[in-house]
Design an enzyme around this catalytic site. Structure first.
Site, PDB file in Angstrom:
ATOM      1  N   PRO A  18       0.843  -1.199   0.000  1.00 38.54           N
ATOM      2  CA  PRO A  18       0.000   0.000   0.000  1.00 38.54           C
ATOM      3  C   PRO A  18       0.874   1.243   0.000  1.00 38.54           C
ATOM      4  O   PRO A  18       1.631   1.474   0.935  1.00 38.54           O
ATOM      5  CB  PRO A  18      -0.783  -0.130   1.311  1.00 38.54           C
ATOM      6  CG  PRO A  18       0.103  -0.934   2.204  1.00 38.54           C
ATOM      7  CD  PRO A  18       0.880  -1.858   1.315  1.00 38.54           C
ATOM      8  N   MET A  19       0.795   2.032  -1.064  1.00 34.97           N
ATOM      9  CA  MET A  19       1.652   3.209  -1.201  1.00 34.97           C
ATOM     10  C   MET A  19       0.797   4.448  -1.422  1.00 34.97           C
ATOM     11  O   MET A  19       0.013   4.512  -2.372  1.00 34.97           O
ATOM     12  CB  MET A  19       2.635   3.018  -2.362  1.00 34.97           C
ATOM     13  CG  MET A  19       3.623   1.900  -2.147  1.00 34.97           C
ATOM     14  SD  MET A  19       4.739   1.658  -3.562  1.00 34.97           S
ATOM     15  CE  MET A  19       3.708   0.639  -4.629  1.00 34.97           C
ATOM     16  N   CYS A 102       3.586   3.177   9.196  1.00 32.65           N
ATOM     17  CA  CYS A 102       3.959   4.444   8.567  1.00 32.65           C
ATOM     18  C   CYS A 102       4.807   5.270   9.532  1.00 32.65           C
ATOM     19  O   CYS A 102       4.374   5.540  10.659  1.00 32.65           O
ATOM     20  CB  CYS A 102       2.719   5.222   8.163  1.00 32.65           C
ATOM     21  SG  CYS A 102       3.109   6.808   7.393  1.00 32.65           S
ATOM     22  N   ASN A 204       8.920  -7.747   4.028  1.00 35.82           N
ATOM     23  CA  ASN A 204       8.880  -6.502   3.255  1.00 35.82           C
ATOM     24  C   ASN A 204      10.154  -5.713   3.515  1.00 35.82           C
ATOM     25  O   ASN A 204      10.580  -5.576   4.651  1.00 35.82           O
ATOM     26  CB  ASN A 204       7.644  -5.703   3.681  1.00 35.82           C
ATOM     27  CG  ASN A 204       7.582  -4.311   3.080  1.00 35.82           C
ATOM     28  OD1 ASN A 204       7.405  -3.341   3.800  1.00 35.82           O
ATOM     29  ND2 ASN A 204       7.701  -4.201   1.785  1.00 35.82           N
ATOM     30  N   ASP A 206      13.494  -4.036   0.724  1.00 37.70           N
ATOM     31  CA  ASP A 206      14.643  -4.317  -0.135  1.00 37.70           C
ATOM     32  C   ASP A 206      14.417  -5.455  -1.120  1.00 37.70           C
ATOM     33  O   ASP A 206      15.376  -6.078  -1.554  1.00 37.70           O
ATOM     34  CB  ASP A 206      15.895  -4.617   0.696  1.00 37.70           C
ATOM     35  CG  ASP A 206      16.313  -3.470   1.591  1.00 37.70           C
ATOM     36  OD1 ASP A 206      15.817  -2.355   1.390  1.00 37.70           O
ATOM     37  OD2 ASP A 206      17.127  -3.689   2.502  1.00 37.70           O
ATOM     38  N   GLY A 228       7.106  -2.987  -3.085  1.00 37.59           N
ATOM     39  CA  GLY A 228       6.620  -1.624  -3.184  1.00 37.59           C
ATOM     40  C   GLY A 228       7.253  -0.866  -4.324  1.00 37.59           C
ATOM     41  O   GLY A 228       6.837  -0.968  -5.479  1.00 37.59           O
TER      42      GLY A 228
END
Length: 355
Positions: A18-19, A102, A204, A206, A228
């Protein structure tokens, strides 16, 4: 077979992160078409949903071709999060995800996102409130801890599982690291291999090549990876990873013609969803990524970000395809790092935390 509740995702699912300002329906459409197994919305403020804020409500838009798809919410108070979960349920996603990762100040200062990592009991209470408020499977995305002195992800994973989450995605950095330094996959592996943990654990941070995904799977035993920034302007990453995992061989990089074709598809989805004016404006942030690696492309990029009609954009894209039809893209193949190895550049740059 990896499952979240009753949702079957295959043997090693690849998730689209989710970006914020990226993972909208047009972007998700091209990622789904190129192999993403599970995708999430941009993160949505629980307070914004309750206030009926237009931008927050628009982020609830999902389409059948995206499924399975999750909607991600964030907030720092139990009642608004529970209410937001009920609003999300009406939109009928396949699952609901909570953003506990976040790192940006405007989110953490309200005790939301990664800010809640300083108060694990509250994190557990908030999660339990959301689980009880919805019939949807609830998942969580979080970080290793607030800082190097509080990497409490193993405790967090157990406690969140105990209150009913169905999967956990772990970004391998602390909040204080933001998106700098190495992602610590060894701690992600410890969570996955904890005998108390029986929900899927996704890693999640790299992951931007097939080699890195294969290495993460082999070293740490995780159930899947979330991707991402590596997918921005390069949705082919999902199918490339799948092909490599199954065959040990690389798919050829997409040609200029293929890149232009998918860029056009993205543009058309953007216009269809947002309208012509906004769709064209918001598409401008993606051109540089689709065209990355082409020499002397600056002039064409300058034209693309000044075009105001779909036909003008497509005319420039066609000119690019013709100009660079013989260009051969080179492939770089860095290896995934854990805490004892050198690292590639972080693949996250913005909140909503792409990784």
């Amino acid at each position: 077979m990896v499952k979240i509740g009753d949702i079957e995702l295959g043997e090693f699912p690849l998730l689209l992160a989710p970006m914020e300002d990226v993972s909208d329906p047009p972007f998700r459409a091209v990622c789904k078409a190129n192999g993403a197994d599970l995708m999430y919305s941009e993160f949505i403020s629980s307070e914004g949903l309750i206030r009926d804020a237009i931008k927050s409500r628009q982020k609830l838009d999902i389409f059948d071709y995206e499924r399975p798809v999750g909607i991600q919410i964030f907030g720092g108070d139990e009642e608004p999060m529970a209410m937001a979960a009920q609003i999300v349920e009406v939109a009928n996603p396949d699952l609901l995800d909570i953003n506990f990762g976040c790192p940006v100040k405007k989110v953490t200062c309200k005790g939301a996102g990664a800010g809640i990592l300083k108060d694990i009991p509250k994190m557990v209470r908030l999660t339990e409130a959301v689980v009880k408020a919805t019939r949807l499977p609830v998942t969580v995305k979080t970080r290793l801890g607030w800082d190097d002195n509080s990497k409490n992800i193993e405790e967090v994973a157990e406690r969140l599982q105990d209150v009913g989450i169905k999967a956990l995605t772990i970004h391998g950095r602390t909040r204080t690291q933001m998106y700098k330094g190495n992602a610590d996959w060894s701690l992600i592996g410890k969570v996955k291999n904890n005998p108390r943990i029986n929900i899927p654990i996704f890693g999640n941070g790299d992951i931007c090549t097939p080699e890195q995904a294969k290495s993460a799977r082999a070293k740490f035993g995780i159930d899947g990876v979330m991707i991402g920034r590596a997918a921005i302007g390069y949705p082919w990453i999902f199918n490339e990873i799948k092909h490599y995992l199954h065959t040990g061989k690389h798919l050829p990089p997409p040609t200029v013609e293929e890149r232009v074709k998918v860029c056009k598809q993205h543009l058309r989805h953007s216009i269809s969803w947002k309208g012509e004016i906004v769709g064209i404006l918001e598409m401008r942030r993606h051109y540089a990524n689709y065209l990355k690696g082409l020499p002397h492309i600056k002039e064409f990029r300058a034209q693309l970000v000044t075009c105001n009609t779909p036909s003008a954009v497509e005319e420039v894209l066609d000119a690019i395809a013709l100009q660079y039809k013989d260009h051969i893209f080179e492939r770089t193949m860095p290896l995934i790092a854990d805490t004892t190895e050198s690292s590639v550049h972080p693949d996250e740059v913005m909140c909503g935390f792409p990784g």
